[in-house]
Structure formats: structure tokens, C-alpha cells
Design a protein around this motif. Sequence first.
Motif, PDB file in Angstrom:
ATOM      1  N   LYS A  55       0.868  -1.170   0.000  1.00 54.38           N
ATOM      2  CA  LYS A  55       0.000   0.000   0.000  1.00 54.38           C
ATOM      3  C   LYS A  55       0.913   1.230   0.000  1.00 54.38           C
ATOM      4  O   LYS A  55       1.738   1.397   0.894  1.00 54.38           O
ATOM      5  N   ALA A  56       0.759   2.028  -1.034  1.00 56.97           N
ATOM      6  CA  ALA A  56       1.580   3.231  -1.178  1.00 56.97           C
ATOM      7  C   ALA A  56       0.704   4.467  -0.998  1.00 56.97           C
ATOM      8  O   ALA A  56      -0.325   4.600  -1.660  1.00 56.97           O
ATOM      9  N   LYS A  57       1.109   5.333  -0.100  1.00 60.65           N
ATOM     10  CA  LYS A  57       0.424   6.608   0.090  1.00 60.65           C
ATOM     11  C   LYS A  57       1.275   7.664  -0.604  1.00 60.65           C
ATOM     12  O   LYS A  57       2.437   7.859  -0.275  1.00 60.65           O
ATOM     13  N   VAL A  58       0.667   8.300  -1.599  1.00 58.42           N
ATOM     14  CA  VAL A  58       1.371   9.284  -2.419  1.00 58.42           C
ATOM     15  C   VAL A  58       0.737  10.652  -2.187  1.00 58.42           C
ATOM     16  O   VAL A  58      -0.485  10.763  -2.116  1.00 58.42           O
ATOM     17  N   GLN A  59       1.571  11.653  -2.051  1.00 62.89           N
ATOM     18  CA  GLN A  59       1.069  13.017  -1.893  1.00 62.89           C
ATOM     19  C   GLN A  59       1.325  13.797  -3.177  1.00 62.89           C
ATOM     20  O   GLN A  59       2.455  13.852  -3.659  1.00 62.89           O
ATOM     21  N   PHE A  60       0.255  14.376  -3.697  1.00 63.97           N
ATOM     22  CA  PHE A  60       0.377  15.247  -4.857  1.00 63.97           C
ATOM     23  C   PHE A  60       0.573  16.667  -4.362  1.00 63.97           C
ATOM     24  O   PHE A  60      -0.096  17.114  -3.425  1.00 63.97           O
ATOM     25  N   ILE A  61       1.500  17.373  -4.998  1.00 66.40           N
ATOM     26  CA  ILE A  61       1.837  18.731  -4.589  1.00 66.40           C
ATOM     27  C   ILE A  61       1.037  19.700  -5.451  1.00 66.40           C
ATOM     28  O   ILE A  61       1.125  19.677  -6.682  1.00 66.40           O
ATOM     29  N   ILE A  62       0.242  20.514  -4.780  1.00 65.26           N
ATOM     30  CA  ILE A  62      -0.611  21.484  -5.464  1.00 65.26           C
ATOM     31  C   ILE A  62      -0.283  22.874  -4.915  1.00 65.26           C
ATOM     32  O   ILE A  62      -0.117  23.051  -3.712  1.00 65.26           O
ATOM     33  N   ALA A 119       4.488   9.437   0.751  1.00 66.43           N
ATOM     34  CA  ALA A 119       4.216   9.709   2.155  1.00 66.43           C
ATOM     35  C   ALA A 119       4.558   8.459   2.961  1.00 66.43           C
ATOM     36  O   ALA A 119       5.108   8.537   4.048  1.00 66.43           O
ATOM     37  N   SER A 120       4.219   7.279   2.376  1.00 70.75           N
ATOM     38  CA  SER A 120       4.566   6.004   3.009  1.00 70.75           C
ATOM     39  C   SER A 120       4.344   4.869   2.014  1.00 70.75           C
ATOM     40  O   SER A 120       3.628   5.025   1.023  1.00 70.75           O
ATOM     41  N   ILE A 121       4.966   3.740   2.316  1.00 70.08           N
ATOM     42  CA  ILE A 121       4.728   2.517   1.547  1.00 70.08           C
ATOM     43  C   ILE A 121       5.038   1.355   2.482  1.00 70.08           C
ATOM     44  O   ILE A 121       6.025   1.387   3.219  1.00 70.08           O
ATOM     45  N   ALA A 122       4.131   0.356   2.483  1.00 68.38           N
ATOM     46  CA  ALA A 122       4.303  -0.778   3.388  1.00 68.38           C
ATOM     47  C   ALA A 122       3.654  -2.017   2.778  1.00 68.38           C
ATOM     48  O   ALA A 122       2.661  -1.924   2.049  1.00 68.38           O
ATOM     49  N   ASN A 142       7.881  -7.579  -5.601  1.00 71.57           N
ATOM     50  CA  ASN A 142       8.513  -8.718  -4.951  1.00 71.57           C
ATOM     51  C   ASN A 142       9.176  -8.292  -3.648  1.00 71.57           C
ATOM     52  O   ASN A 142       9.221  -9.035  -2.685  1.00 71.57           O
ATOM     53  N   THR A 143       9.704  -7.081  -3.645  1.00 71.58           N
ATOM     54  CA  THR A 143      10.350  -6.509  -2.468  1.00 71.58           C
ATOM     55  C   THR A 143       9.870  -5.072  -2.319  1.00 71.58           C
ATOM     56  O   THR A 143       9.235  -4.518  -3.233  1.00 71.58           O
ATOM     57  N   LEU A 144      10.191  -4.464  -1.211  1.00 76.15           N
ATOM     58  CA  LEU A 144       9.838  -3.061  -1.006  1.00 76.15           C
ATOM     59  C   LEU A 144      10.469  -2.192  -2.095  1.00 76.15           C
ATOM     60  O   LEU A 144       9.823  -1.313  -2.657  1.00 76.15           O
ATOM     61  N   GLN A 145      11.716  -2.471  -2.444  1.00 77.07           N
ATOM     62  CA  GLN A 145      12.410  -1.693  -3.469  1.00 77.07           C
ATOM     63  C   GLN A 145      11.722  -1.835  -4.830  1.00 77.07           C
ATOM     64  O   GLN A 145      11.600  -0.870  -5.580  1.00 77.07           O
TER      65      GLN A 145
END
Length: 149
Positions: free
Chosen positions: A84-91, A134-137, A111-114
Motif C-alpha cells: 500500500k503506497a500513500k502518495v502526496q500530490f503537490i498542489i 508519504a509512506s509505503i508498506a 517482490n520486495t519493497l524496493q
Amino acid sequence: MRENGQASWFEVKIKYDKQVDDDPQKKVSETYVVDALTFAEAEENITNEMSAYITGEFEVADIKKASFKAIFFSDNPKDDRWYKAKVQFIIIDEKSGKEKYTAINYLVQGNTLQTAIKNVEEVMNAGMQDWKFASIAETALLDVFEKKP
């Protein structure tokens, strides 16, 4: 990588008795993602999909709307985990001229976090909007089932 943001996603938890090695059967709980328009359709879809994999009975223990906007699927067969990746868009706020951030969650295969990070970057960098992680896990999701055409 291919993105599917047009679907309506549900997280479905199922419970069933599973034979693990030589141990007696053990009650397990697994979570999957299905493409459906309604909760009833999500239950029907997971029942159809899991009937091919589970001998015996299983119960649908929980269904909820997924908290992500889209899924980034990988064509690499080694990418068998879900992140699950949380992405922040810059406005830029037109009135104040200050940067604002809008967060959106995505589900990405890797396959991996990378690998998952690389896969998100591949999709996001193809767009024109500025963004940052913002995060990824890693998640506990076992698989994603899209509607069959």
C-alpha cells in the motif's frame, strides 16, 4: 506496469480450515481484493474465485470498500506481494501561493519493497503532476481478482 483505477475495489476476508504440512487442519483467515460494484457482488466474486482453490467450505467473514484509489499491476511473475503506497500530490494554492498536499492511496504489486517503490515511480513519473511518497508498506493481502471481460 499497468494501472487499473476504473474498477471498484473491495477487501474481502475469508475463513476456512486449511491443512498445513502434516499438522491437523487449522482455521485460517485470508484477505483478498476483488473488483465489484456492490458488497453482494464482491461476495459472489470471491466465492467463485476461491471455489477453485479451497476444497471444503469457507465463510466470507468481512467485506469492506478498499481504501485505495487504483491498483498498479506488474507483469513480472516474481512480483507476488502487495504494497500500500500513500502518495502526496503537490498542489500550489492559487490564493496564498503555498504548496498543499493531497494524499491518495494505491495498491502496488512487487517482490520486495524496493521493487514496489520502483513500480510506483514508473507509473507516477509518467504523469505530469508533482508528487512524493508519504509512506509505503507491505500488506497482508494474498491476491487481487479483477473482473473477467
